[in-house]
Design a protein around this motif. Structure first.
Motif: not given
Length: 321
Positions: A213-214, A209-210
């Motif tokens: 990753a963040v 998921s974003l």
């Protein structure tokens, strides 16, 4: 002229930096060095011969012709041919001292030792950056994808941050050394089982998921910042892996029990070395490291091939003997 090269073990990922960080290690317990040795010498009767020896030679799969050191010889001579340098009759001997599939950069150690020995045998026609590029190519033949988090520290020493491909293309620089607290000790436990890098990569999700990753980028950036600020307490606190380790834990029996025991015994951080099965605990005290070693060994399954070593960072990397 006989030349011999040694290449140390490495911790790929360095817990917090999947495919981005790697560290070379050297024993701090008075035991024998951890790493492979490759010797190159003139051959009196053949163009090329490969000899395999060492305590872990029997665990290498396949025929001698399939060994990664043979591939390293071929790739190195491809580069010599491009420079119009002729091949010499030679014998390569790999002293395989590291277990395969251990998470200790075993293949990287063989590859780097071979390339460094060959380069010395031919009076150093290739630069360290060129050797690193070849090492990454060869590592990709084993794991299924080019990556440098083992070969870079094994070749250059220290804790290395891998840079984007664009940086390597424009500047020729593939990695940058990071400052590591000099008081850190690493308790390295190899449980005596094998986990291939390819297997450990296949178990990972195909997408993240974003938000994941963040969080990964933030934690890695904060860790690098803490090192440069010489804030060892904050750096150690950031040494956790939420990206890949949760999926790989199932490949290493006893890992979670060992993690809890090590942290309760005062470890600053705990995680897998590379893709496992080796695990590593970080501490800032040699006395505490011995206590952590004891609880890890008590928590992990007994295995005739397992071992535990107390290590420090190896700042030298690969070298001639």
């Amino acid at each position: 002229m006989l030349v011999r090269a040694f290449a140390p073990v490495s911790i790929g990922n360095f817990i917090v930096g999947f495919d981005t960080l790697g560290a070379a290690l050297a024993p701090a317990d008075g035991g024998e060095p951890l790493g492979d040795i490759v010797a190159v010498e003139p051959h009196p009767a053949a163009d090329f011969e490969f000899v395999l020896t060492g305590s872990h030679a029997a665990r290498l799969p396949g025929a001698l012709a399939d060994n990664i050191v043979v591939a390293a010889d071929a790739v190195f001579h491809r580069e010599l041919a491009a420079r119009r340098i002729g091949a010499r009759p030679r014998r390569l001997t790999l002293e395989k001292r590291l277990p395969v599939g251990s998470g200790l950069g075993s293949s990287a150690s063989s590859i780097v030792a071979a390339l460094v020995a060959l380069n010395a045998f031919y009076d150093a026609p290739l630069t360290p950056d060129e050797l690193l590029t070849l090492a990454g190519e060869l590592e990709g033949q084993i794991s299924g994808g080019i990556h440098y988090d083992n070969v870079a520290p094994t070749l250059l020493g220290g804790l290395q941050l891998l840079l984007p491909d664009a940086e390597a293309t424009t500047t020729g620089q593939r990695c940058a050394p990071l400052p590591v607290p000099t008081d850190w000790f690493f308790v390295v436990h190899y449980p005596g089982i094998e986990v291939s890098t390819r297997m450990a990569r296949e178990i990972l999700p195909r997408t993240y998921s974003l938000a994941q990753a963040v969080r990964f980028g933030q934690r890695l950036a904060a860790f690098v910042d803490a090192l440069h600020r010489r804030d060892s307490v904050r750096a150690a606190r950031l040494l956790t892996d939420e990206l890949v380790e949760p999926y790989r834990t199932q490949l290493v029996p006893g890992l979670e029990t060992a993690r809890r025991a090590a942290l309760q015994a005062g470890a600053l951080a705990f995680g897998l070395s590379g893709s496992g099965p080796t695990c590593v605990a970080v501490t800032d005290s040699a006395a505490q490291a011995l206590r952590i070693q004891h609880v890890i060994e008590a928590a992990m399954p007994v295995n005739a091939h397992r071992f535990t070593r107390l290590c420090k960072l190896d700042t030298a990397g690969a070298r001639l003997l």
